[in-house]
Design a protein around this motif. Structure first.
Motif, PDB file in Angstrom:
ATOM      1  N   UNK A   1       0.821  -1.209   0.000  1.00 34.43           N
ATOM      2  CA  UNK A   1       0.000   0.000   0.000  1.00 34.43           C
ATOM      3  C   UNK A   1       0.851   1.253   0.000  1.00 34.43           C
ATOM      4  N   UNK A   2       1.974   1.203   0.734  1.00 35.84           N
ATOM      5  CA  UNK A   2       2.817   2.387   0.887  1.00 35.84           C
ATOM      6  C   UNK A   2       4.287   1.990   0.921  1.00 35.84           C
ATOM      7  N   UNK A   3       5.132   3.002   0.686  1.00 35.64           N
ATOM      8  CA  UNK A   3       6.566   2.863   0.902  1.00 35.64           C
ATOM      9  C   UNK A   3       6.906   3.455   2.266  1.00 35.64           C
ATOM     10  N   UNK A   4       7.813   2.802   2.978  1.00 35.05           N
ATOM     11  CA  UNK A   4       8.312   3.308   4.252  1.00 35.05           C
ATOM     12  C   UNK A   4       9.838   3.327   4.216  1.00 35.05           C
ATOM     13  N   UNK A   5      10.408   4.292   4.936  1.00 34.43           N
ATOM     14  CA  UNK A   5      11.854   4.339   5.140  1.00 34.43           C
ATOM     15  C   UNK A   5      12.139   3.997   6.593  1.00 34.43           C
ATOM     16  N   UNK A   6      12.956   2.982   6.810  1.00 32.77           N
ATOM     17  CA  UNK A   6      13.428   2.646   8.151  1.00 32.77           C
ATOM     18  C   UNK A   6      14.800   3.309   8.305  1.00 32.77           C
ATOM     19  N   UNK A   7      14.943   4.167   9.292  1.00 32.12           N
ATOM     20  CA  UNK A   7      16.181   4.948   9.433  1.00 32.12           C
ATOM     21  C   UNK A   7      16.437   5.278  10.893  1.00 32.12           C
ATOM     22  N   UNK A   8      17.692   5.600  11.183  1.00 32.71           N
ATOM     23  CA  UNK A   8      18.067   6.072  12.515  1.00 32.71           C
ATOM     24  C   UNK A   8      18.001   7.589  12.496  1.00 32.71           C
ATOM     25  N   UNK A   9      17.134   8.158  13.350  1.00 30.83           N
ATOM     26  CA  UNK A   9      16.950   9.609  13.432  1.00 30.83           C
ATOM     27  C   UNK A   9      18.017  10.184  14.354  1.00 30.83           C
ATOM     28  N   UNK A  10      18.950  10.947  13.791  1.00 31.89           N
ATOM     29  CA  UNK A  10      20.070  11.472  14.575  1.00 31.89           C
ATOM     30  C   UNK A  10      19.618  12.523  15.582  1.00 31.89           C
ATOM     31  N   UNK A  11      18.634  13.353  15.217  1.00 32.81           N
ATOM     32  CA  UNK A  11      18.171  14.398  16.129  1.00 32.81           C
ATOM     33  C   UNK A  11      17.433  13.817  17.330  1.00 32.81           C
ATOM     34  N   UNK A  12      16.754  12.679  17.134  1.00 37.35           N
ATOM     35  CA  UNK A  12      15.973  12.061  18.213  1.00 37.35           C
ATOM     36  C   UNK A  12      16.674  10.849  18.806  1.00 37.35           C
ATOM     37  N   UNK A  13      17.865  10.548  18.278  1.00 31.87           N
ATOM     38  CA  UNK A  13      18.706   9.465  18.809  1.00 31.87           C
ATOM     39  C   UNK A  13      17.927   8.163  18.953  1.00 31.87           C
ATOM     40  N   UNK A  14      17.270   7.757  17.865  1.00 32.51           N
ATOM     41  CA  UNK A  14      16.519   6.506  17.908  1.00 32.51           C
ATOM     42  C   UNK A  14      16.057   6.084  16.528  1.00 32.51           C
TER      43      UNK A  14
END
Length: 347
Positions: free
Chosen positions: A183-196
Protein backbone atom coordinates in the motif's frame (compact mmCIF):
# COMPACT_ATOMS: atom_id res chain seq x y z
CA UNK A 1 37.39 0.42 -37.98
CA UNK A 2 37.41 0.87 -34.21
CA UNK A 3 41.00 1.09 -32.97
CA UNK A 4 40.10 1.89 -29.36
CA UNK A 5 40.01 -1.51 -27.65
CA UNK A 6 37.64 -0.59 -24.74
CA UNK A 7 35.19 1.04 -27.16
CA UNK A 8 35.38 -1.98 -29.49
CA UNK A 9 34.74 -4.36 -26.56
CA UNK A 10 31.66 -2.39 -25.55
CA UNK A 11 30.40 -2.47 -29.14
CA UNK A 12 31.04 -6.22 -29.33
CA UNK A 13 29.28 -6.75 -26.01
CA UNK A 14 26.28 -4.76 -27.19
CA UNK A 15 26.01 -7.00 -30.27
CA UNK A 16 26.34 -10.22 -28.25
CA UNK A 17 23.59 -9.15 -25.84
CA UNK A 18 21.14 -9.43 -28.72
CA UNK A 19 19.56 -12.92 -28.34
CA UNK A 20 21.01 -14.55 -31.45
CA UNK A 21 24.18 -16.26 -32.65
CA UNK A 22 26.70 -14.07 -34.42
CA UNK A 23 28.97 -15.63 -37.10
CA UNK A 24 32.59 -14.63 -36.67
CA UNK A 25 32.67 -13.13 -40.15
CA UNK A 26 29.68 -10.89 -39.46
CA UNK A 27 31.21 -9.64 -36.22
CA UNK A 28 34.45 -8.95 -38.07
CA UNK A 29 32.59 -6.83 -40.64
CA UNK A 30 30.52 -4.98 -38.02
CA UNK A 31 33.59 -4.06 -35.97
CA UNK A 32 35.91 -3.48 -38.91
CA UNK A 33 38.61 -5.79 -37.57
CA UNK A 34 40.05 -9.18 -38.46
CA UNK A 35 38.53 -12.45 -37.24
CA UNK A 36 41.65 -13.00 -35.19
CA UNK A 37 40.98 -9.70 -33.36
CA UNK A 38 37.38 -10.81 -32.77
CA UNK A 39 38.63 -14.02 -31.18
CA UNK A 40 41.01 -12.07 -28.93
CA UNK A 41 38.19 -9.71 -27.91
CA UNK A 42 35.93 -12.68 -27.13
CA UNK A 43 38.67 -14.03 -24.84
CA UNK A 44 38.90 -10.64 -23.10
CA UNK A 45 35.15 -10.65 -22.45
CA UNK A 46 35.39 -14.14 -20.98
CA UNK A 47 38.16 -12.97 -18.66
CA UNK A 48 35.81 -10.20 -17.49
CA UNK A 49 33.16 -12.77 -16.59
CA UNK A 50 30.94 -12.71 -19.67
CA UNK A 51 29.94 -16.29 -20.62
CA UNK A 52 30.42 -16.24 -24.40
CA UNK A 53 29.72 -19.57 -26.07
CA UNK A 54 31.40 -20.49 -29.38
CA UNK A 55 30.13 -22.98 -31.94
CA UNK A 56 32.26 -24.82 -34.43
CA UNK A 57 31.75 -24.74 -38.17
CA UNK A 58 32.92 -23.17 -41.38
CA UNK A 59 32.00 -19.79 -40.02
CA UNK A 60 31.96 -20.34 -36.26
CA UNK A 61 29.45 -18.33 -34.30
CA UNK A 62 29.27 -16.71 -30.88
CA UNK A 63 26.45 -16.05 -28.45
CA UNK A 64 26.15 -14.76 -24.90
CA UNK A 65 24.61 -17.36 -22.57
CA UNK A 66 23.45 -17.39 -18.96
CA UNK A 67 26.30 -17.65 -16.47
CA UNK A 68 26.75 -17.95 -12.72
CA UNK A 69 26.75 -14.20 -12.11
CA UNK A 70 25.04 -11.18 -13.63
CA UNK A 71 27.59 -9.22 -15.67
CA UNK A 72 27.11 -5.55 -16.56
CA UNK A 73 24.68 -4.88 -19.39
CA UNK A 74 25.13 -2.51 -22.31
CA UNK A 75 21.87 -0.80 -23.33
CA UNK A 76 21.11 1.28 -26.38
CA UNK A 77 19.12 4.51 -26.04
CA UNK A 78 15.70 2.97 -26.65
CA UNK A 79 16.32 0.13 -24.20
CA UNK A 80 17.52 2.48 -21.47
CA UNK A 81 14.50 4.77 -21.88
CA UNK A 82 12.08 1.81 -21.84
CA UNK A 83 13.56 0.36 -18.64
CA UNK A 84 13.68 3.73 -16.88
CA UNK A 85 10.05 4.54 -17.75
CA UNK A 86 8.90 1.14 -16.54
CA UNK A 87 10.79 1.37 -13.25
CA UNK A 88 9.59 4.93 -12.63
CA UNK A 89 5.98 3.92 -13.25
CA UNK A 90 6.24 1.04 -10.80
CA UNK A 91 8.17 2.99 -8.19
CA UNK A 92 5.50 5.69 -7.96
CA UNK A 93 3.25 3.30 -6.03
CA UNK A 94 4.06 0.69 -3.40
CA UNK A 95 3.38 -2.21 -5.73
CA UNK A 96 4.37 -5.61 -4.36
CA UNK A 97 7.29 -6.97 -6.32
CA UNK A 98 8.59 -3.49 -7.06
CA UNK A 99 10.69 -3.41 -3.91
CA UNK A 100 13.89 -1.70 -2.83
CA UNK A 101 16.00 -3.66 -5.31
CA UNK A 102 13.96 -2.23 -8.19
CA UNK A 103 14.30 1.28 -6.83
CA UNK A 104 18.06 0.80 -6.45
CA UNK A 105 18.21 -0.29 -10.09
CA UNK A 106 16.31 2.84 -11.10
CA UNK A 107 18.70 5.00 -9.06
CA UNK A 108 21.73 3.45 -10.76
CA UNK A 109 20.22 3.81 -14.22
CA UNK A 110 19.16 7.44 -13.82
CA UNK A 111 22.58 8.32 -12.41
CA UNK A 112 24.29 7.42 -15.69
CA UNK A 113 21.56 8.42 -18.16
CA UNK A 114 22.69 11.23 -20.45
CA UNK A 115 20.71 14.46 -20.08
CA UNK A 116 18.98 13.94 -23.44
CA UNK A 117 17.71 10.50 -22.39
CA UNK A 118 16.71 11.69 -18.92
CA UNK A 119 14.62 14.38 -20.59
CA UNK A 120 12.98 11.78 -22.85
CA UNK A 121 12.10 9.62 -19.85
CA UNK A 122 10.50 12.53 -17.98
CA UNK A 123 8.62 13.72 -21.07
CA UNK A 124 7.29 10.26 -21.86
CA UNK A 125 6.15 9.64 -18.30
CA UNK A 126 4.44 13.04 -18.10
CA UNK A 127 2.60 12.40 -21.36
CA UNK A 128 1.17 9.02 -20.35
CA UNK A 129 -1.44 8.03 -17.78
CA UNK A 130 -1.64 4.50 -16.37
CA UNK A 131 -4.99 2.74 -16.72
CA UNK A 132 -4.77 1.61 -13.10
CA UNK A 133 -2.79 2.76 -10.11
CA UNK A 134 -1.91 1.38 -6.73
CA UNK A 135 -4.18 1.77 -3.72
CA UNK A 136 -1.61 3.81 -1.86
CA UNK A 137 -0.56 7.42 -2.44
CA UNK A 138 1.67 8.20 -5.40
CA UNK A 139 5.29 9.15 -4.83
CA UNK A 140 7.73 11.06 -7.00
CA UNK A 141 10.27 8.52 -8.35
CA UNK A 142 13.01 11.05 -7.66
CA UNK A 143 12.24 10.83 -3.93
CA UNK A 144 12.67 7.07 -3.96
CA UNK A 145 15.85 7.12 -6.03
CA UNK A 146 17.51 9.65 -3.72
CA UNK A 147 16.60 7.50 -0.73
CA UNK A 148 17.74 4.29 -2.39
CA UNK A 149 21.09 5.87 -3.27
CA UNK A 150 21.70 6.93 0.33
CA UNK A 151 20.70 3.48 1.62
CA UNK A 152 23.11 1.75 -0.77
CA UNK A 153 25.94 4.22 -0.17
CA UNK A 154 25.51 4.53 3.64
CA UNK A 155 25.05 8.27 3.22
CA UNK A 156 23.17 10.53 5.63
CA UNK A 157 19.83 11.77 4.34
CA UNK A 158 18.10 15.04 5.20
CA UNK A 159 14.43 15.70 4.44
CA UNK A 160 11.27 17.49 5.54
CA UNK A 161 8.69 15.21 7.16
CA UNK A 162 4.98 15.89 7.55
CA UNK A 163 3.31 14.17 10.50
CA UNK A 164 -0.28 12.88 10.34
CA UNK A 165 -1.49 16.11 11.99
CA UNK A 166 0.10 18.15 9.18
CA UNK A 167 3.02 19.60 11.18
CA UNK A 168 6.40 19.59 9.43
CA UNK A 169 9.90 19.06 10.79
CA UNK A 170 13.38 18.66 9.33
CA UNK A 171 15.03 15.30 9.90
CA UNK A 172 18.63 14.17 9.60
CA UNK A 173 18.82 10.39 9.34
CA UNK A 174 21.00 7.40 8.65
CA UNK A 175 18.79 5.48 6.19
CA UNK A 176 18.73 1.71 6.65
CA UNK A 177 16.17 0.26 4.25
CA UNK A 178 13.15 1.06 2.07
CA UNK A 179 10.18 -1.27 2.65
CA UNK A 180 7.04 -1.67 0.53
CA UNK A 181 3.89 -2.95 2.23
CA UNK A 182 1.84 -3.20 -0.96
CA UNK A 183 0.00 0.00 0.00
CA UNK A 184 2.82 2.39 0.89
CA UNK A 185 6.57 2.86 0.90
CA UNK A 186 8.31 3.31 4.25
CA UNK A 187 11.85 4.34 5.14
CA UNK A 188 13.43 2.65 8.15
CA UNK A 189 16.18 4.95 9.43
CA UNK A 190 18.07 6.07 12.52
CA UNK A 191 16.95 9.61 13.43
CA UNK A 192 20.07 11.47 14.57
CA UNK A 193 18.17 14.40 16.13
CA UNK A 194 15.97 12.06 18.21
CA UNK A 195 18.71 9.46 18.81
CA UNK A 196 16.52 6.51 17.91
CA UNK A 197 15.19 4.28 15.15
CA UNK A 198 12.14 5.57 13.29
CA UNK A 199 9.92 4.62 10.35
CA UNK A 200 8.80 7.30 7.89
CA UNK A 201 6.01 7.14 5.33
CA UNK A 202 7.71 8.13 2.09
CA UNK A 203 4.60 9.89 0.75
CA UNK A 204 4.99 12.36 3.64
CA UNK A 205 8.64 13.12 2.78
CA UNK A 206 9.63 16.20 0.80
CA UNK A 207 12.91 17.85 -0.18
CA UNK A 208 15.07 14.72 0.25
CA UNK A 209 18.76 15.65 0.15
CA UNK A 210 21.78 13.36 0.17
CA UNK A 211 24.29 15.13 2.41
CA UNK A 212 27.37 13.28 1.18
CA UNK A 213 28.37 12.42 4.76
CA UNK A 214 29.08 8.71 5.16
CA UNK A 215 28.22 6.64 8.21
CA UNK A 216 28.85 3.17 9.59
CA UNK A 217 25.57 1.20 9.59
CA UNK A 218 24.04 0.58 13.02
CA UNK A 219 22.48 -2.71 14.01
CA UNK A 220 18.69 -2.66 13.75
CA UNK A 221 16.99 -3.83 17.00
CA UNK A 222 15.01 -6.56 15.23
CA UNK A 223 17.70 -7.40 12.68
CA UNK A 224 15.11 -7.19 9.91
CA UNK A 225 13.62 -3.99 8.45
CA UNK A 226 10.28 -5.59 7.52
CA UNK A 227 9.82 -6.95 11.06
CA UNK A 228 10.80 -3.61 12.58
CA UNK A 229 8.24 -1.85 10.39
CA UNK A 230 5.53 -4.35 11.37
CA UNK A 231 6.20 -3.79 15.07
CA UNK A 232 6.34 -0.04 14.59
CA UNK A 233 2.96 0.02 12.85
CA UNK A 234 1.45 -2.09 15.62
CA UNK A 235 2.66 0.34 18.27
CA UNK A 236 1.28 3.38 16.47
CA UNK A 237 -2.21 2.24 15.56
CA UNK A 238 -5.01 -0.06 16.60
CA UNK A 239 -4.46 -3.53 15.23
CA UNK A 240 -6.27 -6.83 15.24
CA UNK A 241 -5.02 -10.42 15.24
CA UNK A 242 -6.14 -12.81 12.53
CA UNK A 243 -5.76 -16.47 11.67
CA UNK A 244 -6.46 -17.95 8.24
CA UNK A 245 -6.04 -21.52 6.95
CA UNK A 246 -5.06 -22.03 3.31
CA UNK A 247 -5.69 -25.28 1.44
CA UNK A 248 -2.10 -25.28 0.15
CA UNK A 249 1.40 -25.77 1.62
CA UNK A 250 3.15 -22.79 3.22
CA UNK A 251 5.90 -22.90 0.58
CA UNK A 252 3.40 -22.16 -2.20
CA UNK A 253 1.30 -19.62 -0.31
CA UNK A 254 4.34 -17.66 0.91
CA UNK A 255 5.27 -16.84 -2.69
CA UNK A 256 2.00 -14.89 -3.01
CA UNK A 257 1.98 -13.01 0.29
CA UNK A 258 4.26 -10.25 1.63
CA UNK A 259 6.44 -11.46 4.50
CA UNK A 260 5.31 -8.66 6.80
CA UNK A 261 1.71 -9.88 6.79
CA UNK A 262 2.40 -12.73 9.22
CA UNK A 263 3.91 -16.16 9.82
CA UNK A 264 2.90 -19.23 7.80
CA UNK A 265 3.05 -22.72 9.29
CA UNK A 266 2.16 -26.04 7.67
CA UNK A 267 -0.63 -27.82 9.55
CA UNK A 268 0.37 -31.38 8.59
CA UNK A 269 -2.81 -31.87 6.56
CA UNK A 270 -1.64 -30.44 3.25
CA UNK A 271 -2.52 -26.88 4.21
CA UNK A 272 -1.03 -24.07 6.23
CA UNK A 273 -2.13 -21.44 8.74
CA UNK A 274 -1.32 -17.74 8.51
CA UNK A 275 -1.25 -15.88 11.83
CA UNK A 276 -0.53 -12.20 12.11
CA UNK A 277 -1.70 -8.77 13.07
CA UNK A 278 -2.98 -6.05 10.75
CA UNK A 279 -3.72 -2.38 11.03
CA UNK A 280 -5.35 -1.96 7.63
CA UNK A 281 -9.07 -2.39 7.10
CA UNK A 282 -10.57 -5.89 7.13
CA UNK A 283 -11.85 -5.18 3.61
CA UNK A 284 -8.29 -4.71 2.32
CA UNK A 285 -7.10 -7.85 4.12
CA UNK A 286 -9.99 -9.90 2.71
CA UNK A 287 -9.16 -8.86 -0.84
CA UNK A 288 -5.42 -9.44 -0.29
CA UNK A 289 -6.05 -12.98 0.96
CA UNK A 290 -8.31 -13.73 -2.00
CA UNK A 291 -5.61 -12.53 -4.41
CA UNK A 292 -3.41 -15.49 -3.49
CA UNK A 293 -5.66 -17.69 -5.63
CA UNK A 294 -5.84 -20.44 -2.98
CA UNK A 295 -8.92 -21.64 -1.09
CA UNK A 296 -8.85 -20.34 2.48
CA UNK A 297 -10.91 -20.34 5.67
CA UNK A 298 -10.95 -17.47 8.14
CA UNK A 299 -10.66 -18.61 11.75
CA UNK A 300 -10.55 -15.19 13.40
CA UNK A 301 -11.60 -12.43 13.89
CA UNK A 302 -15.37 -12.37 13.38
CA UNK A 303 -15.19 -9.05 11.52
CA UNK A 304 -12.94 -10.60 8.89
CA UNK A 305 -15.27 -13.61 8.59
CA UNK A 306 -18.23 -11.32 7.98
CA UNK A 307 -16.31 -9.23 5.48
CA UNK A 308 -15.25 -12.30 3.48
CA UNK A 309 -18.84 -13.58 3.41
CA UNK A 310 -20.14 -10.23 2.19
CA UNK A 311 -17.40 -9.93 -0.42
CA UNK A 312 -18.03 -13.49 -1.62
CA UNK A 313 -21.75 -12.86 -1.90
CA UNK A 314 -21.22 -9.58 -3.72
CA UNK A 315 -18.90 -11.20 -6.26
CA UNK A 316 -21.33 -14.12 -6.75
CA UNK A 317 -24.20 -11.72 -7.42
CA UNK A 318 -22.04 -9.72 -9.81
CA UNK A 319 -21.30 -12.90 -11.75
CA UNK A 320 -25.02 -13.68 -12.10
CA UNK A 321 -25.76 -10.38 -13.83
CA UNK A 322 -29.34 -9.05 -13.80
CA UNK A 323 -30.69 -12.40 -12.60
CA UNK A 324 -28.65 -12.18 -9.43
CA UNK A 325 -29.80 -8.62 -8.74
CA UNK A 326 -33.50 -9.48 -9.12
CA UNK A 327 -33.12 -12.57 -6.93
CA UNK A 328 -31.31 -10.89 -4.05
CA UNK A 329 -32.43 -7.29 -4.36
CA UNK A 330 -30.21 -4.25 -4.59
CA UNK A 331 -27.85 -3.27 -1.82
CA UNK A 332 -25.97 -5.46 0.59
CA UNK A 333 -25.44 -5.47 4.28
CA UNK A 334 -23.31 -8.05 6.03
CA UNK A 335 -24.27 -11.54 4.97
CA UNK A 336 -24.76 -13.95 7.88
CA UNK A 337 -23.52 -13.67 11.45
CA UNK A 338 -19.84 -13.45 12.22
CA UNK A 339 -19.93 -16.66 14.16
CA UNK A 340 -21.54 -18.92 11.52
CA UNK A 341 -19.79 -22.22 10.86
CA UNK A 342 -17.70 -22.29 7.69
CA UNK A 343 -17.35 -18.50 7.43
CA UNK A 344 -14.56 -17.39 5.17
CA UNK A 345 -14.45 -20.42 2.91
CA UNK A 346 -12.28 -19.79 -0.13
CA UNK A 347 -13.34 -17.18 -2.64
Amino acid sequence: MTTDTPARLLQLLSLLQTPREWPGGELSERLGVSRRTVRRDIDRLRELGYPVQATKGSDGGYRLVAGKAMPPLVLDDEEAVAIAVGLRAGAGHAVEGVDEASVRALAKLEQVLPARLRHRVSTLQAATTPLTSGDGPSIAPETLTVMASTVAGHERLRFVYRDKDGSESRRLTEPHRLVSTGLRWYLVAYDLDRAGWRTFRVDRVSEPFATGARFSPRELPTGNAAEYLRQSIQRRQETYAFAVRFAAPAERVSARLPVWLGALEDDGEGGCVLRGTAGDSVEWLAVRLAMTGYEFTVREPGELMACVRELGGRLSRAGMGDAGESATGKGGGWGGGAGESGAGEGL
